[in-house]
Design an enzyme around this catalytic site. Structure first.
Site, PDB file in Angstrom:
ATOM      1  N   ASN A   1       2.683   4.001  10.537  1.00 22.58           N
ATOM      2  CA  ASN A   1       2.004   4.535  11.741  1.00 22.58           C
ATOM      3  C   ASN A   1       2.476   3.760  12.960  1.00 22.58           C
ATOM      4  O   ASN A   1       3.013   2.663  12.830  1.00 22.58           O
ATOM      5  CB  ASN A   1       0.474   4.360  11.603  1.00 22.58           C
ATOM      6  CG  ASN A   1       0.081   2.912  11.343  1.00 22.58           C
ATOM      7  OD1 ASN A   1       0.170   2.412  10.215  1.00 22.58           O
ATOM      8  ND2 ASN A   1      -0.324   2.219  12.391  1.00 22.58           N
TER       9      ASN A   1
ATOM     10  N   MET B   1      -1.275  -6.795   7.268  1.00 21.60           N
ATOM     11  CA  MET B   1      -2.327  -7.724   6.814  1.00 21.60           C
ATOM     12  C   MET B   1      -1.939  -8.467   5.534  1.00 21.60           C
ATOM     13  O   MET B   1      -2.814  -8.874   4.767  1.00 21.60           O
ATOM     14  CB  MET B   1      -3.633  -6.941   6.579  1.00 21.60           C
ATOM     15  CG  MET B   1      -4.078  -6.118   7.768  1.00 21.60           C
ATOM     16  SD  MET B   1      -5.529  -5.131   7.363  1.00 21.60           S
ATOM     17  CE  MET B   1      -5.574  -4.007   8.768  1.00 21.60           C
ATOM     18  N   SER B   2      -0.656  -8.625   5.304  1.00 21.94           N
ATOM     19  CA  SER B   2      -0.251  -9.272   4.042  1.00 21.94           C
ATOM     20  C   SER B   2       1.059 -10.023   4.225  1.00 21.94           C
ATOM     21  O   SER B   2       1.428 -10.383   5.344  1.00 21.94           O
ATOM     22  CB  SER B   2      -0.080  -8.203   2.956  1.00 21.94           C
ATOM     23  OG  SER B   2       1.038  -7.382   3.234  1.00 21.94           O
TER      24      SER B   2
ATOM     25  N   TYR C   1      -8.116 -10.405   3.559  1.00 24.30           N
ATOM     26  CA  TYR C   1      -9.300  -9.687   4.085  1.00 24.30           C
ATOM     27  C   TYR C   1     -10.267  -9.266   2.998  1.00 24.30           C
ATOM     28  O   TYR C   1     -11.422  -8.950   3.268  1.00 24.30           O
ATOM     29  CB  TYR C   1      -8.895  -8.467   4.939  1.00 24.30           C
ATOM     30  CG  TYR C   1      -8.181  -7.359   4.187  1.00 24.30           C
ATOM     31  CD1 TYR C   1      -8.857  -6.506   3.320  1.00 24.30           C
ATOM     32  CD2 TYR C   1      -6.820  -7.160   4.356  1.00 24.30           C
ATOM     33  CE1 TYR C   1      -8.202  -5.501   2.636  1.00 24.30           C
ATOM     34  CE2 TYR C   1      -6.153  -6.162   3.680  1.00 24.30           C
ATOM     35  CZ  TYR C   1      -6.844  -5.336   2.823  1.00 24.30           C
ATOM     36  OH  TYR C   1      -6.183  -4.358   2.151  1.00 24.30           O
TER      37      TYR C   1
ATOM     38  N   HIS D   1      -3.889   0.208  -4.525  1.00 26.10           N
ATOM     39  CA  HIS D   1      -3.335  -0.952  -5.209  1.00 26.10           C
ATOM     40  C   HIS D   1      -3.820  -0.931  -6.647  1.00 26.10           C
ATOM     41  O   HIS D   1      -5.011  -1.067  -6.904  1.00 26.10           O
ATOM     42  CB  HIS D   1      -3.787  -2.250  -4.530  1.00 26.10           C
ATOM     43  CG  HIS D   1      -3.093  -2.508  -3.239  1.00 26.10           C
ATOM     44  ND1 HIS D   1      -2.023  -3.354  -3.143  1.00 26.10           N
ATOM     45  CD2 HIS D   1      -3.294  -2.005  -2.006  1.00 26.10           C
ATOM     46  CE1 HIS D   1      -1.601  -3.378  -1.891  1.00 26.10           C
ATOM     47  NE2 HIS D   1      -2.359  -2.566  -1.183  1.00 26.10           N
TER      48      HIS D   1
ATOM     49  N   SER E   1       0.830  -1.214   0.000  1.00 27.46           N
ATOM     50  CA  SER E   1       0.000   0.000   0.000  1.00 27.46           C
ATOM     51  C   SER E   1       0.860   1.257   0.000  1.00 27.46           C
ATOM     52  O   SER E   1       1.742   1.417   0.837  1.00 27.46           O
ATOM     53  CB  SER E   1      -0.858   0.057   1.272  1.00 27.46           C
ATOM     54  OG  SER E   1      -1.748  -1.020   1.307  1.00 27.46           O
TER      55      SER E   1
ATOM     56  N   HIS F   1      -6.524   4.614   6.839  1.00 28.46           N
ATOM     57  CA  HIS F   1      -5.879   4.193   5.590  1.00 28.46           C
ATOM     58  C   HIS F   1      -5.215   5.369   4.862  1.00 28.46           C
ATOM     59  O   HIS F   1      -4.177   5.205   4.225  1.00 28.46           O
ATOM     60  CB  HIS F   1      -6.919   3.504   4.692  1.00 28.46           C
ATOM     61  CG  HIS F   1      -6.339   2.859   3.468  1.00 28.46           C
ATOM     62  ND1 HIS F   1      -5.374   1.883   3.526  1.00 28.46           N
ATOM     63  CD2 HIS F   1      -6.593   3.065   2.138  1.00 28.46           C
ATOM     64  CE1 HIS F   1      -5.047   1.512   2.290  1.00 28.46           C
ATOM     65  NE2 HIS F   1      -5.782   2.209   1.435  1.00 28.46           N
TER      66      HIS F   1
ATOM     67  N   ALA G   1       2.939  -2.071   3.856  1.00 28.56           N
ATOM     68  CA  ALA G   1       2.795  -0.997   4.829  1.00 28.56           C
ATOM     69  C   ALA G   1       2.496  -1.678   6.160  1.00 28.56           C
ATOM     70  O   ALA G   1       1.779  -2.675   6.196  1.00 28.56           O
ATOM     71  CB  ALA G   1       1.652  -0.084   4.429  1.00 28.56           C
TER      72      ALA G   1
HETATM   73  N1  HPA Z   1      -2.112  -2.557  11.566  1.00 28.03           N
HETATM   74  C1  HPA Z   1      -2.324  -3.458  10.589  1.00 28.03           C
HETATM   75  N2  HPA Z   1      -1.989  -3.241   9.329  1.00 28.03           N
HETATM   76  C2  HPA Z   1      -1.404  -2.067   9.022  1.00 28.03           C
HETATM   77  C3  HPA Z   1      -1.167  -1.085   9.985  1.00 28.03           C
HETATM   78  C4  HPA Z   1      -1.539  -1.335  11.332  1.00 28.03           C
HETATM   79  O1  HPA Z   1      -1.346  -0.521  12.243  1.00 28.03           O
HETATM   80  N3  HPA Z   1      -0.582  -0.031   9.340  1.00 28.03           N
HETATM   81  C5  HPA Z   1      -0.471  -0.390   8.025  1.00 28.03           C
HETATM   82  N4  HPA Z   1      -0.972  -1.624   7.833  1.00 28.03           N
END
Ligand code: HPA
Length: 284
Positions: free
Chosen positions: A247, A223-224, A84, A60, A29, A259, A112
């Site tokens: 973050n 998440m990947s 997801y 994406h 991302s 996001h 990310a």
């Molecule tokens: N959590 C899960 N997935 C993410 C995060 C997060 O804080 N930041 C970017 N992808």
């Protein structure tokens, strides 16, 4: 059937380009711009490739770009399939298997991620040294096709040691050059190393969950990546992983996570990220 599908996808990709890619790169991302820097590039929409799913997340692009980075032929996934989104793990792993059939032996996975480590601020990069699979499922569950790999793949060294050394060495060189050109010293400390914890999403985590994952040894959450890393190791490929820290994870600061922030931070680190990738690829 999946093996035959991967052969069909690979054959289609070969029909579109004379390049024989040596390395595959998956862009996470906010990191998609790297694909726009390739020379002699051709791009193929996922919807054109037999058996590829479609990417639905903002940020994406959903295409495969074949081109050269520092004269090395590579295949770049601009956008990936996430669990997801509702895809099966077979669909999430399918591009890796296509790359395997194409003869690609090295893959660089990027993403990310949120930081669980107070030393690792948004805007820095984390070289993945190992992972925790907390997605609630192993992507290789189900009948095993030996043409992809063994029933019980070893996961001792998922993230190739030699690739990690190359990435650290190239990051050090970038840092040194920045220092010599009088850059802010904080900008020279951009690469960390740590454990990536994969969760299914799509929610971000609760602060209690983040405290738990910290106790379990996670440095970053996302998440990947882990399903693809597992698929690639199953195929016997060399794997490297780089997280762009977008973050601090939930509860690490007062801020909520969204996001848009993830995408913005991705864009902010794009230049150092792209430079690092180019240099690493030219050494493979
Ligand atoms: N959590 C899960 N997935 C993410 C995060 C997060 O804080 N930041 C970017 N992808």
């Amino acid at each position: 059937m999946i093996y035959e599908n991967a052969q069909e996808a690979a054959q289609y990709i070969r029909s579109r380009s004379d390049l024989t890619p040596k390395v595959a790169v998956v862009l996470g991302s906010g990191l998609g711009a790297f694909a726009d820097t390739l020379e002699d590039a051709i791009s193929i929409q996922y919807k054109e490739i037999p058996h590829f799913a479609l990417s639905t997340v903002e940020g994406h692009a959903g295409r495969l770009v074949l081109g050269k980075a520092n004269r090395i032929p590579i295949a770049v996934q601009q956008g990936r399939f996430h669990y997801y989104e509702g895809y099966s793990m077979e669909q999430v792993m399918f591009p890796m298997r296509t790359f395997g059939v194409l003869g690609i032996r090295t893959v660089i996975l990027t993403n990310a991620a949120g930081s669980l480590n107070t030393e690792m601020s948004p805007g820095s990069l984390m070289l993945i040294s190992d992972h925790l699979n907390m997605m609630g499922v192993n992507p290789l569950r189900g009948p095993n096709d030996e043409r992809f790999g063994a029933r019980f793949p070893d996961m001792t060294n998922v993230y190739d040691r030699e690739l990690q050394e190359i990435i650290v060495a190239e990051a050090d060189k970038i840092a040194q050059e920045r220092l010599e050109s009088g850059a802010d010293p904080r900008l020279t400390d951009f690469l960390h190393r740590g454990v990536y914890c994969a969760l299914s999403g799509p929610t971000y985590e609760t602060p209690a969950e983040i405290r738990m994952y910290r106790l379990l040894g996670a440095d970053a959450v996302g998440m990947s990546t882990v399903p693809e890393a597992i698929a690639a190791r199953h195929l016997g490929m060399r794997v490297a992983g780089i997280s762009c820290i977008t973050n601090f994870a939930a509860g690490m600061t007062e801020e909520a996570i969204n996001h848009e922030e993830v995408m913005e931070t991705g864009a902010r680190v794009a230049s150092v990220f792209q430079e690092l990738l180019k240099r690493v690829i030219s050494r493979l």
